[in-house]
Design an enzyme around this catalytic site. Structure first.
Site, PDB file in Angstrom:
ATOM      1  N   HIS A  69       7.586  -8.033  26.057  1.00 43.51           N
ATOM      2  CA  HIS A  69       7.931  -8.276  24.660  1.00 43.51           C
ATOM      3  C   HIS A  69       6.597  -8.059  23.957  1.00 43.51           C
ATOM      4  O   HIS A  69       5.568  -8.549  24.421  1.00 43.51           O
ATOM      5  CB  HIS A  69       8.484  -9.681  24.480  1.00 43.51           C
ATOM      6  N   VAL A  83       0.857  -1.193   0.000  1.00 43.61           N
ATOM      7  CA  VAL A  83       0.000   0.000   0.000  1.00 43.61           C
ATOM      8  C   VAL A  83       0.886   1.234   0.000  1.00 43.61           C
ATOM      9  O   VAL A  83       1.865   1.309   0.751  1.00 43.61           O
ATOM     10  CB  VAL A  83      -0.917  -0.002   1.242  1.00 43.61           C
ATOM     11  N   HIS A 107      11.615  -4.614  19.135  1.00 51.13           N
ATOM     12  CA  HIS A 107      10.365  -4.150  19.730  1.00 51.13           C
ATOM     13  C   HIS A 107      10.122  -2.669  19.416  1.00 51.13           C
ATOM     14  O   HIS A 107       9.848  -1.883  20.327  1.00 51.13           O
ATOM     15  CB  HIS A 107      10.393  -4.339  21.256  1.00 51.13           C
TER      16      HIS A 107
END
Ligand SMILES: Cc1cc2nc3c(=O)[nH]c(=O)nc-3n(C[C@H](O)[C@H](O)[C@H](O)COP(=O)(O)OP(=O)(O)OC[C@H]3O[C@@H](n4cnc5c(N)ncnc54)[C@H](O)[C@@H]3O)c2cc1C
Length: 542
Positions: A526, A220, A488
């Site tokens: 996490h 996209v 993360h």
């Protein structure tokens, strides 16, 4: 294609959950999920549960690079992110680590909405889980959700070093707790994972997409925003190919913390000066898009075993119980706070005078994570053969105050954005990591219990082992050499700055973000468990 009711951009963890749940909630609505990566449900690396390190840099990884990191000696760091239907669930390490209730409470307080506090998000942690441990508290865990979760012991792994590692953590005053995923993780507890019989669970397996139109291998470019009765409304998405697809009700961006801000900026939603630089027409001036990037920095170390002949780690012919293949080779995750006086002094170097009520000081937060891994083999420096002679450790700063950014490299959606995490940029972050490394050394080399299994630290060339006496500069030099991300990234479309507490993008109707980008502050977690839960809550809100 005729228009649909909802378009979801990005089929990662957030995108799959929200698509699947919206289909259940509104069975007659039409949904389209658009994912840049392939459907990997039959991919050999997924079917055969290829370990995470071998999935990095593979075709299922976006394989990002950061800008040179000033506080890591200008090192360019690697940033993995799943490029597949399932997103991070296709390549992550399957750790299931929820975090500390204090962090979620701080999130809820910051955005002024109790739905994002721990008690607000807890029903969604429970909703996502099908938890399998003998000691699970039903107030904290779910047992009928789609994600199978279990602990080291309940998965049948009985590692030979378990009792010795337990004794070593206890020797430095840490308490064993029955469950780190109950909102109070300080102490050490069994690692939990979301594998099922040792196999990775894709988000798409847990949250089926039947009845949803799914396009894979489709990038996209942007969201098209039109004026309607004096309001800006998201009406369609434009693919990188130029094709335009229309949404009657809503567009939800779930492209992950690196590419969600890219899609927003390419849509004209971002900092006006940045957009101008790339010739992008401004739709909404939202300077916070792409700012506030936070991530977890981890510091690996290798340790020579005192008795390698006893088969304590991977590579030894004696480390051969078939159950060991059912998860990562480690027993415990340890979560700790740090001395408040030292952290206060560090914060004062960053921020000027602070009081004891500073949010990173009170109540004692979960600043540090550490774990001992029963595999010490390493291809880089220090090179260590897969021979069972070593184990490894990792110290992680869980609540960094450093903030980085994601900005556009160009107006081409296929170009990676510029990622500058600003790792290790604050004295507070440096204090936390230096403290963690010294605590670990103390445990492994200065307690009888640690010395029972560890002989010495095996360092990279040009470095001495870290000791209680090692100076800050020397530790920072080591961190620069070996520090890396736990993958993360979050916070780049932060709740309260880019989206409201209903996950709606400020200034545009019919546009939301549902992924790790919205997490406004670091959480001692996490992030997959958090993203599964936040996407469950998002589906309830939409
Ligand atoms: C190597 C690695 C190990 C990890 N280990 C753990 C772990 O053990 N435990 C844990 O809790 N977390 C772990 N994580 C983190 C966790 O997987 C992520 O926090 C989580 O996947 C974030 O979910 P998300 O929905 O925000 O983004 P993602 O799951 O990354 O999904 C984003 C999706 O959007 C797609 N996309 C991006 N741009 C476009 C676009 N323009 N058009 C169409 N599609 C697009 C991507 O291909 C991707 O599929 C790990 C991550 C990695 C990379």
């Amino acid at each position: 294609m005729a228009s649909v009711d909802y378009i979801i951009v990005g089929g990662g963890i957030g995108g799959c959950v929200v698509a699947s749940r919206l289909h259940q909630k509104y069975p007659s609505a039409s949904l389209l999920l658009i994912e840049a990566g392939p459907d990997v449900s039959k991919h050999p690396m997924i079917v055969n549960s290829t370990p995470t390190p071998m999935l990095q840099h593979s075709e299922l990884d976006w394989d990002y690079k950061t800008t040179p990191q000033k506080h890591l000696g200008n090192k360019i760091c690697f940033g993995a992110a799943g490029k597949a239907l399932g997103g991070g669930s296709a390549i992550n390490a399957c750790g299931w680590v929820r975090g500390d209730r204090i962090d979620y409470d701080a999130w809820g307080k910051q955005v002024g909405d109790a739905r994002w506090s721990y008690s607000g998000i807890l029903p969604y942690f429970r909703k996502t889980e099908n938890h399998h441990t003998p000691y699970a508290n039903p107030k904290e865990h779910g047992f009928e959700g789609p994600i199978y979760t279990s602990s080291v012991t309940s998965s049948g792994r009985n590692y030979p070093l378990r009792d010795m590692v337990k004794a070593a953590w206890e020797a430095i005053g840490l308490e064993q707790i029955p469950d780190a995923n109950s909102g109070s993780p300080q102490g050490f507890a069994d690692l939990n994972e979301n594998r099922r019989n040792g196999k990775r669970q894709l988000a798409t397996d847990a949250y089926p997409l039947d009845g949803i139109k799914v396009m894979t291998g489709t990038l996209v470019k942007r969201v098209i925003v039109k004026q309607n009765s004096g309001r800006r409304v998201a009406t369609a998405v434009e693919l990188a190919s130029g094709v335009v697809l229309t949404a009657r009700k809503e567009i939800i961006i779930s492209a992950g913390a690196y590419r969600t801000p890219q899609v927003l900026m390419l849509s004209g939603i971002g900092d006006s000066a940045d957009l101008k630089k790339h010739g992008i027409e401004q739709v909404v001036d939202l300077p916070e898009v792409g700012k506030n990037l936070h991530d977890h920095l981890g510091i690996p170390q290798r340790w020579k075993l005192r008795h390698p002949e006893k088969g304590y780690s991977l590579g030894s012919p004696l480390f051969n119980d078939p159950a060991f293949a059912f998860g990562s080779p480690l027993d415990f995750v340890a979560t700790q706070t740090v001395p408040i006086s030292g952290l206060k002094a560090a914060l004062e170097k960053d921020e000027g005078a602070v009081t004891e009520s500073h949010p990173l000081l009170q109540p004692p937060r979960s600043h540090l994570e550490a774990y001992i891994i029963y595999v010490g083999a390493n291809k880089e420096d220090p090179a260590i053969a897969m021979d069972g002679s070593h184990i490894a450790t990792r110290v992680v700063g869980l609540l960094p105050s450093s903030r980085g950014s994601v900005t556009l490299a160009s107006s081409d959606p296929a170009d990676d954005p510029i990622i500058d995490p600003k790792y290790y940029a604050t004295e507070a972050d440096r204090y936390v990591i230096r403290t963690g490394l010294k605590v670990l050394t103390k445990m492994l080399l200065e307690t009888e219990e640690g010395r029972a299994f560890v002989e010495s630290e095996t360092t990279p060339a040009g470095f001495d082992p870290i000791t209680e006496k090692t100076g800050d500069e020397e530790i920072d030099r080591r961190v620069s050499k070996v520090g890396d991300t736990l993958y993360h990234p979050a916070g780049t479309a932060a709740m309260g700055k880019v989206v409201d507490a209903d996950l709606k993008v400020y200034g545009v109707d019919g546009l939301r973000v549902v992924d790790a980008s919205v997490i406004p502050i670091p959480i001692a977690a996490h992030y997959q468990a958090c993203v599964y839960a936040l996407a469950e809550q998002a589906a309830d809100i939409i």
